[in-house]
Write a protein that holds these residues in place. Structure first.
Motif, PDB file in Angstrom:
ATOM      1  N   TRP A  98       0.845  -1.137   0.155  1.00  0.00           N
ATOM      2  CA  TRP A  98      -0.059  -0.188   0.111  1.00  0.00           C
ATOM      3  C   TRP A  98       0.783   1.285   0.034  1.00  0.00           C
ATOM      4  O   TRP A  98       1.972   1.241   0.922  1.00  0.00           O
ATOM      5  N   TRP A  99       0.362   2.196  -0.723  1.00  0.00           N
ATOM      6  CA  TRP A  99       0.915   3.547  -0.745  1.00  0.00           C
ATOM      7  C   TRP A  99       0.201   4.447   0.406  1.00  0.00           C
ATOM      8  O   TRP A  99      -0.710   3.879   1.026  1.00  0.00           O
ATOM      9  N   ALA A 100       1.027   5.374   1.080  1.00  0.00           N
ATOM     10  CA  ALA A 100       0.552   6.462   1.918  1.00  0.00           C
ATOM     11  C   ALA A 100       1.114   7.639   1.606  1.00  0.00           C
ATOM     12  O   ALA A 100       2.361   8.032   1.586  1.00  0.00           O
ATOM     13  N   PHE A 101       0.158   8.693   1.849  1.00  0.00           N
ATOM     14  CA  PHE A 101       0.774  10.245   1.599  1.00  0.00           C
ATOM     15  C   PHE A 101       0.320  11.037   3.003  1.00  0.00           C
ATOM     16  O   PHE A 101      -0.585  10.671   3.646  1.00  0.00           O
ATOM     17  N   GLY A 102       1.512  11.265   3.503  1.00  0.00           N
ATOM     18  CA  GLY A 102       1.317  11.864   4.784  1.00  0.00           C
ATOM     19  C   GLY A 102       0.734  13.407   4.890  1.00  0.00           C
ATOM     20  O   GLY A 102       0.582  13.887   3.729  1.00  0.00           O
ATOM     21  N   SER A 103       0.850  13.880   5.842  1.00  0.00           N
ATOM     22  CA  SER A 103       0.302  15.448   5.874  1.00  0.00           C
ATOM     23  C   SER A 103       1.136  16.188   6.866  1.00  0.00           C
ATOM     24  O   SER A 103       1.794  15.811   7.714  1.00  0.00           O
ATOM     25  N   LEU A 104       0.996  17.564   6.639  1.00  0.00           N
ATOM     26  CA  LEU A 104       1.441  18.618   7.634  1.00  0.00           C
ATOM     27  C   LEU A 104       0.740  18.776   8.738  1.00  0.00           C
ATOM     28  O   LEU A 104      -0.687  18.513   8.824  1.00  0.00           O
ATOM     29  N   ASN A 105       1.299  19.106  10.051  1.00  0.00           N
ATOM     30  CA  ASN A 105       0.733  19.441  10.997  1.00  0.00           C
ATOM     31  C   ASN A 105       0.776  20.971  11.525  1.00  0.00           C
ATOM     32  O   ASN A 105       2.043  21.148  11.848  1.00  0.00           O
ATOM     33  N   HIS A 106       0.031  21.650  11.367  1.00  0.00           N
ATOM     34  CA  HIS A 106       0.213  23.088  11.684  1.00  0.00           C
ATOM     35  C   HIS A 106       0.336  23.383  13.188  1.00  0.00           C
ATOM     36  O   HIS A 106       0.705  24.860  13.291  1.00  0.00           O
ATOM     37  N   ARG A 107       0.203  22.708  14.146  1.00  0.00           N
ATOM     38  CA  ARG A 107       0.833  22.930  15.336  1.00  0.00           C
ATOM     39  C   ARG A 107       2.501  23.163  15.423  1.00  0.00           C
ATOM     40  O   ARG A 107       2.952  23.425  16.527  1.00  0.00           O
TER      41      ARG A 107
END
Length: 357
Positions: free
Chosen positions: A68-77
């Motif tokens: 499986w692929w996965a795209f991470g994300s930014l955390n604005h904290r």
């Protein structure tokens, strides 16, 4: 035709506890999709839920399911968004999911334009690394129309009237600026960039930006719009068959009603692409475009593999364990709920066991 070759679902989510990971895999298998891409979205939040576990959950799924692929994300904290992007690459993610262009999230994060200077380091690093983005930008145009907005939009707080919300055209202008200043940046725009009501504009956009793609994840309004002129839309899909990506927005549903809706939506998608003729969902009169196998190969699988990698990147397990432990140590700063703290503890334990095996 009934398509029988492998299908990759390029747009899925975990919205609840770690139990949802197994359930999402089960749902994906049940629909006949051999592989999928899990999208984290830590920028998105709602009452009683911060989403601060989503990158960690995605790392665990990749460690358990390296197909499986996965795209991470930014955390604005956290600050240093460019540094966060480089960390996601080092962890072994396959791309970046950005929901910052969804109008309610945009407002929640302080109404900063998505082409603003705080994001430039993200786009520059992604462009340099060849790291693809999957961006949710805008929403259906009727959500800016107070008189004609559908009931579900009001129920979810998706009526974009008032201070802090960008206009639809402001968002499109910001996208144009991003792609002009970062022309080698590869971006998959979720939900057809909400341009299914304007075929000529959609075509012009793809022609101007050769590294942009649209995913077909519903917004169900998309298929009502396609049904207004299926012959013309079939020509569009044939012309841009190498720029379209299959996705469902499947997630770890909790209720039978949600599951029934997902069953109908997945049938809506497959029927539209594979069958030529009228069909009906929820009483809607829709129309399929019956694409040839070669075009379906591109949309169902090969376009995503071209931009996200023919095979998923391996997780850097020691770095992933360090990342999850650090998130757990700072759980209060991230506003984690009790359930999310428990999820992080479980993820850390499983990653540690894998590392020691």
């Amino acid at each position: 035709m009934a398509y029988t070759k492998p299908i990759i679902d390029a747009h899925t989510h975990i919205l609840h506890s770690n139990d949802g990971l197994d359930y999402l895999v089960e749902i994906t298998d049940g629909y006949g999709y051999q592989r999928a891409n899990l999208l984290a979205a830590e920028s998105y939040s709602e009452e009683g839920y911060t989403g601060a576990t989503q990158n960690s959950q995605a790392l665990l799924l990749k460690a358990c399911r390296p197909d499986w692929w996965a795209f991470g994300s930014l955390n604005h904290r956290d600050g240093d968004l460019g540094g966060q992007l480089r960390t996601l690459i080092d962890l072994g993610f396959d791309g970046l999911k950005m929901i910052e262009g969804k109008p309610d999230t945009y407002k929640r994060l302080g109404s900063h334009p998505i082409n603003g200077p705080e994001y430039d380091a993200v786009y520059a690093a992604a462009q340099e690394a060849g790291f693809p983005l999957l961006m949710h930008v805008a929403d259906p145009p009727e959500l800016w129309d107070e008189e004609n907005a559908p009931d579900f939009a009001r129920e979810h707080g998706w009526l974009y009237i008032g201070e802090g919300y960008p206009s639809l055209e402001e968002l499109y202008a910001q996208v144009e600026d991003i792609l002009t200043r970062f022309p080698r940046l590869t971006v998959i725009f979720a939900h057809f960039l909400f341009l299914s009501n304007d075929r000529e504009r959609a075509a012009s956009f793809l022609e101007r930006h050769p590294n942009a793609l649209f995913d077909l994840t519903p917004g169900t309004e998309m298929f009502q719009n396609f049904a207004k002129d299926p012959a013309a839309w079939r020509e569009f899909f044939l012309k841009f068959q190498d720029r379209l990506v299959f996705g469902t927005d499947n997630w770890d549903v909790l209720t039978e009603r949600d599951q029934k809706d997902k069953d109908d939506i997945n049938r809506m998608l497959r029927t539209f692409l594979e069958q030529d003729g009228p069909y009906e969902i929820w009483g809607w009169k829709l129309h399929g475009i019956g694409l040839p196998e070669e075009a379906l190969d591109q949309i169902y699988r090969e376009n995503f593999r071209r931009v996200a990698g023919k095979e998923p990147r391996p997780v850097n397990r020691p770095l992933a364990l360090e990342f999850v432990r650090r998130r757990l140590e700072q759980a209060d700063r991230y506003g984690c709920t009790a359930q999310e703290k428990q999820d992080l503890q479980e993820i850390a334990a499983e990653l540690e066991e894998m590392q020691n095996a």
